[in-house]
Design an enzyme around this catalytic site. Structure first.
Site, PDB file in Angstrom:
ATOM      1  CG  HIS A   1      -2.189   0.990   1.071  1.00 50.18           C
ATOM      2  ND1 HIS A   1      -2.798   0.632  -0.282  1.00 50.18           N
ATOM      3  CD2 HIS A   1      -2.121   2.591   1.296  1.00 50.18           C
ATOM      4  CE1 HIS A   1      -3.756   2.153  -0.655  1.00 50.18           C
ATOM      5  NE2 HIS A   1      -3.353   2.799   0.579  1.00 50.18           N
TER       6      HIS A   1
ATOM      7  CE1 TYR B   1      -2.037   7.791   0.436  1.00 50.12           C
ATOM      8  CE2 TYR B   1      -1.471   5.213   0.645  1.00 50.12           C
ATOM      9  CZ  TYR B   1      -2.429   6.948   0.524  1.00 50.12           C
ATOM     10  OH  TYR B   1      -3.712   6.405   0.354  1.00 50.12           O
TER      11      TYR B   1
ATOM     12  CG  HIS C   1      -8.832   1.775  -6.905  1.00 46.72           C
ATOM     13  ND1 HIS C   1      -9.865   2.804  -6.300  1.00 46.72           N
ATOM     14  CD2 HIS C   1      -7.644   1.913  -6.094  1.00 46.72           C
ATOM     15  CE1 HIS C   1      -8.545   3.569  -5.286  1.00 46.72           C
ATOM     16  NE2 HIS C   1      -8.116   2.701  -4.800  1.00 46.72           N
ATOM     17  CG  PHE C   2      -3.908  -0.619  -9.220  1.00 45.20           C
ATOM     18  CD1 PHE C   2      -3.479  -0.678 -10.418  1.00 45.20           C
ATOM     19  CD2 PHE C   2      -4.998  -1.572  -8.760  1.00 45.20           C
ATOM     20  CE1 PHE C   2      -3.394  -2.002 -11.403  1.00 45.20           C
ATOM     21  CE2 PHE C   2      -4.953  -3.775  -9.525  1.00 45.20           C
ATOM     22  CZ  PHE C   2      -4.096  -2.920 -10.663  1.00 45.20           C
ATOM     23  CG  HIS C   3      -5.117   0.436 -14.143  1.00 45.03           C
ATOM     24  ND1 HIS C   3      -5.112  -0.308 -14.395  1.00 45.03           N
ATOM     25  CD2 HIS C   3      -3.814   0.628 -15.182  1.00 45.03           C
ATOM     26  CE1 HIS C   3      -4.149  -1.933 -14.236  1.00 45.03           C
ATOM     27  NE2 HIS C   3      -3.818  -0.506 -15.730  1.00 45.03           N
TER      28      HIS C   3
ATOM     29  NE  ARG D   1      -6.782  -7.274  -9.639  1.00 48.96           N
ATOM     30  CZ  ARG D   1      -5.894  -6.915  -8.838  1.00 48.96           C
ATOM     31  NH1 ARG D   1      -6.395  -6.871  -7.466  1.00 48.96           N
ATOM     32  NH2 ARG D   1      -4.316  -6.641  -9.830  1.00 48.96           N
ATOM     33  NE  ARG D   2      -3.629 -10.295  -8.679  1.00 47.47           N
ATOM     34  CZ  ARG D   2      -5.255 -11.634  -7.957  1.00 47.47           C
ATOM     35  NH1 ARG D   2      -6.016 -11.943  -7.888  1.00 47.47           N
ATOM     36  NH2 ARG D   2      -4.783 -10.232  -6.852  1.00 47.47           N
TER      37      ARG D   2
END
Lengths: 270, 540
Positions: free
Chosen positions: B215, B219, B366-368, B429-430
């Site tokens: 995580h 950041y 989300h993370f894209h 996913r994956r």
């Protein structure tokens, strides 16, 4: 440096920062370790310490009785890519002598004329696992079980080494140019069936999976049916039973016949 | 003062080159698993590409941007030549060697384990060693940032550290500590198995170690973006930073709470106790605080700029903003994507809500949106802002720059919104293959096609970005003047406790012990938690 005395407990920044952080931690710990376990009646905690241990993930033995033993017997062979170790120098010779008694079904050169599997050039790990499972009772066959019952650990390893050493024979495969069926190349993703070829040859070969090219169609089909019905159950974690159960009878026929029509691949020889 | 131009340019060029290559892979992946293309028949090619895409985009690209930008910040904001430039080059070459070493086994299909490693899958040891070299190269940067700051502090006793450098060093310390989790996983768990010294692996413990990194690495990716918000945007649009103190508090909060929250990535893992998952979930909520502070401060700073340009009214000032300025456009797009991505993140961090979207395409969307969208668009802005000072040549393609940013924004929305949607519909996913002829999957086909089209818009934007940089590199020479960062409305005079890191690092390490100590110790001490390794591409 002047600003480094912030690390002193007398500094107001230090007291506030450490106090707030510790306060948040204590509050969340109270929530996670005490409030939440009690808020879940199905958890059935027997006291405060039990609640804390449960939330911390400590393994709880809920019953003093011994675990239920499964019936029938399960395979005890653990397959890793490190297995088997390099055979002893005389293993192949010993294996060849022992293999005399196998020749009547599996052929003197490891190629069968009786719809028994061809063993020449099969992976040693696969042969060893089947012998060990026959001996242990995890796999049962009227002919193989009595043969395997008298084999020692060393015998099984030597037989595996011998058959792995034999060359794969190309054989006569007039229909080898037919295209691979969908079940071999794509599997059936919506039913959770991986492609046969991703482990057994055609796309890839994976540790512990025998290659199937040129194996008798009747044998492959019979094994898939035995996995599907649960009659054969020596596959690790039900890998093959889960697959065979979800295959249609047509897919079983297609896979068996296509693999039988293929010459053994010459890559991956040990 | 910007002396180490070649060093910074080398980092940026390598970063954006590998970014362009990985972008091509990403678009290909979107395309071949969409209904626009027939099944490629071998999932191995998909996972090979996915591993390369993730490794480059997750480890190599953002690390190089943070390092290059960090060296520039150190020289410009401290106004002193970079100490240890030779070491900086050594770090750069370690990353080059590491990236090549990692990519060769991936290309050969010997390490299709995805960038998150996923034990008990085990690939070629060279893949992991390559990743280790990349991390070691970045640790040299961490050390150099610290050394440069201390030299400046010695020369300027008691003076407030300039905000860009303060944030930059906070980011470097965060990375130094957060990379330890993945390093422990690689050294203690994965590499012994990859080298064949062991054939079993504690997959659960490995995943806990990885969550330590997984995580806070986000950041670390975010730091250059936030530094740009505070120290580039206000100056670029003719304003000032509303509050220097608020900025420092935000970066300190990131340092303390970005790391001990990683177990929200393991909500579905049985090896972690529910109590610890709850603590991590609560601390994850805290990390929204510095982002909210930042959104407030930057909006206030932007409003100051607008009012200085003659903007009037409660919202009328928005029209007075310099919208033709690419930096203004980038920060606006970044905030919109941060808003949507952050809202989605609140769902991911909630123990209960997460169960509906865990392991679905929602997470990938989300993370894209957060990383590829909100973060990377500011990397473009950083490059546009620094480029004339690095190359000594003018950038005149303002229209192309605006087009590139628009394409990236539109492309990212078109890619990720349908991606979130199919996740809610339950698309896992994956996976390399989806059978869109199945009635259960057919309703997702249109969304997946839209998403793939978005992927090609992103590819076009990424290539345009590289073209703009190349064109600028060939423009006529022109003196760009002194590079400077934004000034604060009230320049800091004395910033007790917000001028050094010892207290905050102590809190970060302390929270690591409280939040990770027991779960790690428990798994490490138990003897029955290992499973046989599954070797990728090994002989059967």
């Amino acid at each position: 440096m002047s600003d480094d005395n912030v690390l002193s407990p007398r500094d107001p920044w230090f007291r506030r920062a450490v106090g707030i952080t510790a306060g948040i931690f204590v509050l969340t710990a109270l929530g996670g370790f005490i409030v939440l376990p009690y808020a879940q009646p199905e958890l059935k905690v027997s006291g405060l310490w039990d609640a804390i241990c449960s939330a911390a993930g400590v393994v709880r033995t809920s019953s003093a009785q011994a675990p239920v033993q499964p019936d029938p017997k399960l395979t005890k062979v653990v397959i890793t890519s490190a297995l088997p170790a390099t055979p002893a120098p005389d293993a192949i010779g010993r294996g060849a002598t022992l293999a005399q008694q196998c020749a009547i079904c599996h052929g003197p050169t490891g190629v069968s004329r009786a719809d028994s599997p061809n063993l020449a050039g099969q992976y040693a790990a696969s042969i060893y696992k089947q012998l060990a499972d026959f001996k242990n009772g995890a796999r049962v066959n009227a002919i193989m079980s009595p043969f395997a019952a008298n084999l020692s650990e060393r015998d099984m390893q030597d037989l595996a080494a011998y058959y792995a050493y034999l060359p794969r024979l190309p054989g006569y495969h007039p229909q080898q140019s037919q295209p691979a069926p969908k079940i071999v190349i794509n599997g059936a993703p919506m039913r959770g069936v991986a492609p046969c070829g991703s482990c057994h040859g055609a796309l890839d070969n994976k540790t512990g999976s025998p290659w199937l090219e040129g194996q008798p169609a009747a044998y492959v089909k019979a094994q898939l049916q035995a996995f599907a019905s649960g009659e054969r159950r020596n596959d690790i974690s039900q890998q093959m039973r889960n697959i065979a159960r979800r295959m249609t009878p047509e897919e079983i026929d297609q896979a068996a016949e296509w693999y039988a029509s293929q010459p053994p691949t010459l890559i991956h020889t040990n | 003062m910007l002396n180490s131009r070649r060093l910074v340019l080398a980092h940026f060029w390598l970063a954006f080159t590998v970014f362009g290559l990985a972008l091509v892979l990403g678009a290909w992946q979107m395309f071949i698993r969409s209904p626009l293309h027939t099944w490629i028949s071998n999932p191995e090619w998909y996972y090979r590409s996915l591993t390369a895409h993730g490794t480059v985009m997750g480890y190599v690209f953002p690390t190089l941007v943070a390092m290059g930008f960090g060296y520039a910040i150190s020289e410009v904001s401290l106004n002193q030549p970079l100490i240890g430039r030779k070491w900086a080059w050594a770090g750069f070459w370690l990353i080059v060697v590491g990236a090549v070493m990692a990519m060769i086994p991936v290309a050969l299909g010997r390490a299709s384990v995805l960038y998150t490693f996923y034990p008990p899958l085990i690939g070629s040891p060279f893949y992991y060693l390559g990743v280790v070299l990349v991390v070691v190269g970045s640790w040299i940067w961490v050390a150099l940032m610290s050394v440069n700051l201390h030299a400046w502090k010695k020369a300027n006793p008691g003076a407030p550290v300039p905000l860009p450098m303060f944030a930059n060093v906070a980011g470097s310390y965060l990375w130094g500590w957060t990379a330890v989790g993945a390093a422990l996983e690689l050294l203690l768990q994965i590499l012994p198995v990859a080298f064949g010294l062991k054939s079993t692996i504690d997959a659960g413990l490995s995943r806990v170690f990885f969550s330590w990194t997984l995580h806070a690495i986000v950041y670390f990716w975010l730091m250059p973006t936030y530094i740009a918000y505070y120290t580039i945007v206000p100056r670029a649009i003719g304003g000032k930073v509303y509050s220097d103190t608020m900025a420092r508090i935000s970066f300190i909060l990131f340092l303390v709470v970005a790391m001990p929250i990683g177990m929200h990535h393991t909500f579905a893992d049985p090896q972690v106790g529910a109590g610890f998952k709850f603590i991590h979930s609560a601390f994850t909520a805290l990390v929204a605080l510095p982002t909210l502070l930042t959104v407030f401060t930057i909006c206030a700073s932007v409003e100051i700029a607008a009012r200085m340009r003659g903007g009037r009214g409660p919202l009328g000032w928005i029209r007075a903003l310099p919208w033709s300025n690419p930096i203004m456009l980038a920060v606006a797009f970044s905030f919109v994507m941060l808003g949507f991505g952050g809202a989605g993140g609140l769902i991911n961090m909630s123990y209960q809500l997460d169960t509906t979207i865990h392991n679905t395409q929602w997470i990938t969307g989300h993370f894209h949106l957060i990383f590829g969208g909100a973060i990377v668009i500011m990397y473009f802005a950083i490059a546009y802002d620094l480029w004339p000072h690095l190359t000594g040549r003018a950038m005149r393609d303002l229209g192309l720059m605006r087009l590139q940013l628009w394409l990236w924004f539109v492309g990212m929305i078109v890619t990720t919104f349908p991606w979130h949607w199919v996740g809610i519909l339950g698309m896992p996913r994956r996976m390399a293959y989806y059978d869109y002829t199945d009635p259960a999957v057919a309703p997702q086909a249109v969304s997946v096609m839209l998403s793939a089209i978005g992927g090609f818009i992103l590819l076009a934007s990424g290539l345009l970005f590289i073209v703009i940089l190349l064109r600028a590199q060939r423009a006529p020479r022109e003196e760009a003047g002194l590079y400077r960062f934004s000034a604060a409305l009230h320049p800091p005079v004395a910033v007790p406790a917000l001028n050094s890191y010892a207290l905050w690092i102590a809190l970060m390490v302390g929270l690591t012990v409280t939040n990770y100590g027991f779960p790690i110790a428990q798994l490490a001490l138990r003897s029955d938690t290992s499973v046989p390794a599954v070797y990728v591409g090994a002989n059967p």
